[in-house]
Scaffold this motif. Structure first.
Motif, PDB file in Angstrom:
ATOM      1  N   PRO A  80       0.810  -1.035   0.017  1.00 52.29           N
ATOM      2  CA  PRO A  80      -0.068   0.017   0.021  1.00 52.29           C
ATOM      3  C   PRO A  80       0.951   1.405  -0.093  1.00 52.29           C
ATOM      4  CG  PRO A  80       0.075  -1.075   2.224  1.00 52.29           C
ATOM      5  CD  PRO A  80       0.811  -2.043   1.334  1.00 52.29           C
ATOM      6  N   LYS A  81       0.462   2.335  -0.653  1.00 58.33           N
ATOM      7  CA  LYS A  81       1.273   3.349  -0.691  1.00 58.33           C
ATOM      8  C   LYS A  81       0.884   4.182   0.624  1.00 58.33           C
ATOM      9  CE  LYS A  81       1.835   3.987  -5.624  1.00 58.33           C
ATOM     10  NZ  LYS A  81       1.522   5.207  -6.633  1.00 58.33           N
ATOM     11  N   ALA A  82       2.087   4.870   0.847  1.00 56.03           N
ATOM     12  CA  ALA A  82       1.810   5.768   2.174  1.00 56.03           C
ATOM     13  C   ALA A  82       0.861   7.106   2.091  1.00 56.03           C
ATOM     14  CB  ALA A  82       3.262   6.208   2.684  1.00 56.03           C
ATOM     15  N   LEU A  83       0.158   7.296   3.035  1.00 54.07           N
ATOM     16  CA  LEU A  83      -0.741   8.565   2.762  1.00 54.07           C
ATOM     17  C   LEU A  83       0.047   9.887   3.663  1.00 54.07           C
ATOM     18  CD1 LEU A  83      -3.543   9.723   2.026  1.00 54.07           C
ATOM     19  CD2 LEU A  83      -4.163   8.687   4.417  1.00 54.07           C
ATOM     20  N   LEU A  84       0.229  10.657   2.887  1.00 54.93           N
ATOM     21  CA  LEU A  84       0.718  11.957   3.347  1.00 54.93           C
ATOM     22  C   LEU A  84      -0.542  12.659   4.030  1.00 54.93           C
ATOM     23  CD1 LEU A  84       3.102  13.701   3.739  1.00 54.93           C
ATOM     24  CD2 LEU A  84       2.449  14.694   1.503  1.00 54.93           C
ATOM     25  N   TRP A  85      -0.370  12.852   5.307  1.00 58.96           N
ATOM     26  CA  TRP A  85      -1.499  13.620   6.192  1.00 58.96           C
ATOM     27  C   TRP A  85      -1.253  15.226   6.073  1.00 58.96           C
ATOM     28  CZ3 TRP A  85      -3.617  11.373  11.062  1.00 58.96           C
ATOM     29  CH2 TRP A  85      -3.769   9.911  10.978  1.00 58.96           C
ATOM     30  N   THR A  86      -2.107  15.722   5.801  1.00 61.71           N
ATOM     31  CA  THR A  86      -2.331  17.101   5.738  1.00 61.71           C
ATOM     32  C   THR A  86      -2.594  17.616   7.065  1.00 61.71           C
ATOM     33  OG1 THR A  86      -4.812  17.199   5.418  1.00 61.71           O
ATOM     34  CG2 THR A  86      -3.242  16.987   3.393  1.00 61.71           C
ATOM     35  N   PRO A  87      -2.497  18.851   7.782  1.00 62.84           N
ATOM     36  CA  PRO A  87      -2.718  19.387   8.914  1.00 62.84           C
ATOM     37  C   PRO A  87      -3.912  19.383   9.126  1.00 62.84           C
ATOM     38  CG  PRO A  87      -1.293  20.934   7.463  1.00 62.84           C
ATOM     39  CD  PRO A  87      -1.537  19.932   6.573  1.00 62.84           C
ATOM     40  N   GLU A  88      -5.029  19.208   8.391  1.00 64.54           N
ATOM     41  CA  GLU A  88      -6.410  19.340   8.482  1.00 64.54           C
ATOM     42  C   GLU A  88      -6.654  17.724   9.045  1.00 64.54           C
ATOM     43  OE1 GLU A  88     -10.266  18.556   5.869  1.00 64.54           O
ATOM     44  OE2 GLU A  88      -9.212  20.664   5.467  1.00 64.54           O
ATOM     45  N   GLN A  89      -6.088  16.813   8.489  1.00 66.29           N
ATOM     46  CA  GLN A  89      -6.273  15.515   8.821  1.00 66.29           C
ATOM     47  C   GLN A  89      -5.598  15.171  10.222  1.00 66.29           C
ATOM     48  OE1 GLN A  89      -4.299  13.650   5.390  1.00 66.29           O
ATOM     49  NE2 GLN A  89      -6.209  12.642   4.594  1.00 66.29           N
ATOM     50  N   VAL A  90      -4.469  15.768  10.498  1.00 69.68           N
ATOM     51  CA  VAL A  90      -3.985  15.430  11.637  1.00 69.68           C
ATOM     52  C   VAL A  90      -4.834  16.158  12.767  1.00 69.68           C
ATOM     53  CG1 VAL A  90      -2.097  16.374  13.194  1.00 69.68           C
ATOM     54  CG2 VAL A  90      -1.441  15.487  10.911  1.00 69.68           C
ATOM     55  N   GLY A  91      -5.341  17.491  12.606  1.00 71.89           N
ATOM     56  CA  GLY A  91      -6.261  17.936  13.444  1.00 71.89           C
ATOM     57  C   GLY A  91      -7.429  17.245  13.726  1.00 71.89           C
ATOM     58  N   GLN A  92      -8.023  16.679  12.694  1.00 73.66           N
ATOM     59  CA  GLN A  92      -9.412  15.584  12.856  1.00 73.66           C
ATOM     60  C   GLN A  92      -8.967  14.691  13.703  1.00 73.66           C
ATOM     61  OE1 GLN A  92     -10.725  14.577   8.755  1.00 73.66           O
ATOM     62  NE2 GLN A  92     -11.525  16.545   8.525  1.00 73.66           N
ATOM     63  N   PHE A  93      -7.605  13.921  13.583  1.00 68.05           N
ATOM     64  CA  PHE A  93      -7.167  12.706  14.191  1.00 68.05           C
ATOM     65  C   PHE A  93      -7.190  13.014  15.906  1.00 68.05           C
ATOM     66  CE2 PHE A  93      -3.800  10.424  16.112  1.00 68.05           C
ATOM     67  CZ  PHE A  93      -4.250   9.246  16.205  1.00 68.05           C
ATOM     68  N   LEU A  94      -6.518  14.115  16.137  1.00 68.09           N
ATOM     69  CA  LEU A  94      -6.366  14.781  17.276  1.00 68.09           C
ATOM     70  C   LEU A  94      -7.689  14.930  17.990  1.00 68.09           C
ATOM     71  CD1 LEU A  94      -3.201  16.614  16.907  1.00 68.09           C
ATOM     72  CD2 LEU A  94      -3.376  14.692  18.016  1.00 68.09           C
ATOM     73  N   ASP A  95      -8.459  15.445  17.325  1.00 66.99           N
ATOM     74  CA  ASP A  95     -10.208  15.784  18.001  1.00 66.99           C
ATOM     75  C   ASP A  95     -10.666  14.388  18.268  1.00 66.99           C
ATOM     76  OD1 ASP A  95      -9.756  18.342  17.526  1.00 66.99           O
ATOM     77  OD2 ASP A  95     -10.841  18.448  15.701  1.00 66.99           O
ATOM     78  N   HIS A  96     -10.508  13.502  17.408  1.00 68.80           N
ATOM     79  CA  HIS A  96     -11.174  12.147  17.524  1.00 68.80           C
ATOM     80  C   HIS A  96     -10.617  11.349  18.753  1.00 68.80           C
ATOM     81  CE1 HIS A  96     -14.145  11.853  14.318  1.00 68.80           C
ATOM     82  NE2 HIS A  96     -13.373  12.377  13.618  1.00 68.80           N
ATOM     83  N   ALA A  97      -9.193  11.643  18.685  1.00 66.52           N
ATOM     84  CA  ALA A  97      -8.339  11.045  20.060  1.00 66.52           C
ATOM     85  C   ALA A  97      -8.665  11.641  21.063  1.00 66.52           C
ATOM     86  CB  ALA A  97      -6.937  10.985  19.702  1.00 66.52           C
ATOM     87  N   GLU A  98      -9.059  12.771  21.385  1.00 70.10           N
ATOM     88  CA  GLU A  98      -9.252  13.437  22.543  1.00 70.10           C
ATOM     89  C   GLU A  98     -10.918  13.077  23.112  1.00 70.10           C
ATOM     90  OE1 GLU A  98      -7.977  15.716  25.603  1.00 70.10           O
ATOM     91  OE2 GLU A  98      -6.865  15.292  23.695  1.00 70.10           O
ATOM     92  N   ARG A  99     -11.775  12.813  22.148  1.00 77.02           N
ATOM     93  CA  ARG A  99     -13.078  12.631  22.700  1.00 77.02           C
ATOM     94  C   ARG A  99     -13.081  11.129  22.926  1.00 77.02           C
ATOM     95  NH1 ARG A  99     -16.011  13.266  17.403  1.00 77.02           N
ATOM     96  NH2 ARG A  99     -14.497  14.530  16.498  1.00 77.02           N
ATOM     97  N   ASP A 100     -12.441  10.324  22.105  1.00 77.64           N
ATOM     98  CA  ASP A 100     -12.550   8.978  22.560  1.00 77.64           C
ATOM     99  C   ASP A 100     -11.390   8.597  23.818  1.00 77.64           C
ATOM    100  OD1 ASP A 100     -13.938   8.578  20.382  1.00 77.64           O
ATOM    101  OD2 ASP A 100     -12.149   7.846  19.035  1.00 77.64           O
ATOM    102  N   ARG A 101     -10.845   9.558  24.312  1.00 80.44           N
ATOM    103  CA  ARG A 101      -9.944   9.266  25.540  1.00 80.44           C
ATOM    104  C   ARG A 101     -10.857   8.977  26.641  1.00 80.44           C
ATOM    105  NH1 ARG A 101      -5.381  13.254  26.506  1.00 80.44           N
ATOM    106  NH2 ARG A 101      -4.635  11.921  24.474  1.00 80.44           N
ATOM    107  N   PRO A 102     -10.803   8.082  27.575  1.00 79.49           N
ATOM    108  CA  PRO A 102     -11.465   7.653  28.677  1.00 79.49           C
ATOM    109  C   PRO A 102     -11.438   8.839  29.928  1.00 79.49           C
ATOM    110  CG  PRO A 102      -9.862   5.899  28.824  1.00 79.49           C
ATOM    111  CD  PRO A 102      -9.759   7.069  27.521  1.00 79.49           C
TER     112      PRO A 102
END
Length: 171
Positions: free
Chosen positions: A149-171
């Motif tokens: 599989p080809k590596a996906l280059l994360w954009t700043p927007e994708q990083v922000g979305q990931f961090l938002d989801h990670a923050e919400r999912d944290r217990p």
């Protein structure tokens, strides 16, 4: 089938690395699994069984490798320390068990299975050219894709979305 694979390989005039790869596929995978079959009796089912057996063997290899890793953990002590006197006999026994185990092996991945199929397909196409066969069953075997599989280059927007989801999912 085994005799034809040998004849086909001898007739090949390729680079040394290509010839070595073909020879390895024939020696390790094709002859042991389908070499006993008659060339004109080879069907798609035989090839599906062969690749299923390769995948089943991959499971065995993974289990043996994991068992060896566990045994290595039991047979070694710290890097810069020695086991206490009470542990030396047990450690020697564990090392003896480790020495008796099979060495690590690599699983046959999707890309290698594609190459094995390509070697067989080429040999059978040559048999068709020599009017020994009318149908190439290797052309119809469906295997998992063998490309990385080809590596996906994360954009700043994708990083922000990931961090938002990670923050919400944290217990």
């Amino acid at each position: 089938m085994g005799a034809w694979l040998g004849e086909w390989l001898e007739a090949k005039r390729r680079r040394k690395t290509t010839f070595t790869g073909y020879g390895s596929h024939i020696r390790v995978h094709l002859r042991p699994r389908i070499g006993h079959l008659q060339l004109d009796r080879l069907i798609l089912g035989h090839l599906v069984e062969m690749f299923d057996a390769i995948n089943d063997n991959n499971g065995v290899i993974e289990a043996e490798n994991e068992e060896r890793r566990e045994q290595e953990r039991r047979a070694t002590w710290g890097k810069r320390s020695r086991p206490p006197e009470s542990e030396t006999e047990r450690m020697a026994a564990e090392r003896a068990k480790l020495a008796a185990m099979p060495s690590y092996r690599r699983v046959i991945g999707a890309a290698t299975q594609q190459r094995i199929r390509a070697t067989l397909r080429s040999a059978l196409n040559s048999a068709i050219s020599n009017q020994m066969l009318t149908f190439n069953p290797a052309s119809h075997v469906e295997l998992a894709p063998g490309k990385r599989p080809k590596a996906l280059l994360w954009t700043p927007e994708q990083v922000g979305q990931f961090l938002d989801h990670a923050e919400r999912d944290r217990p």
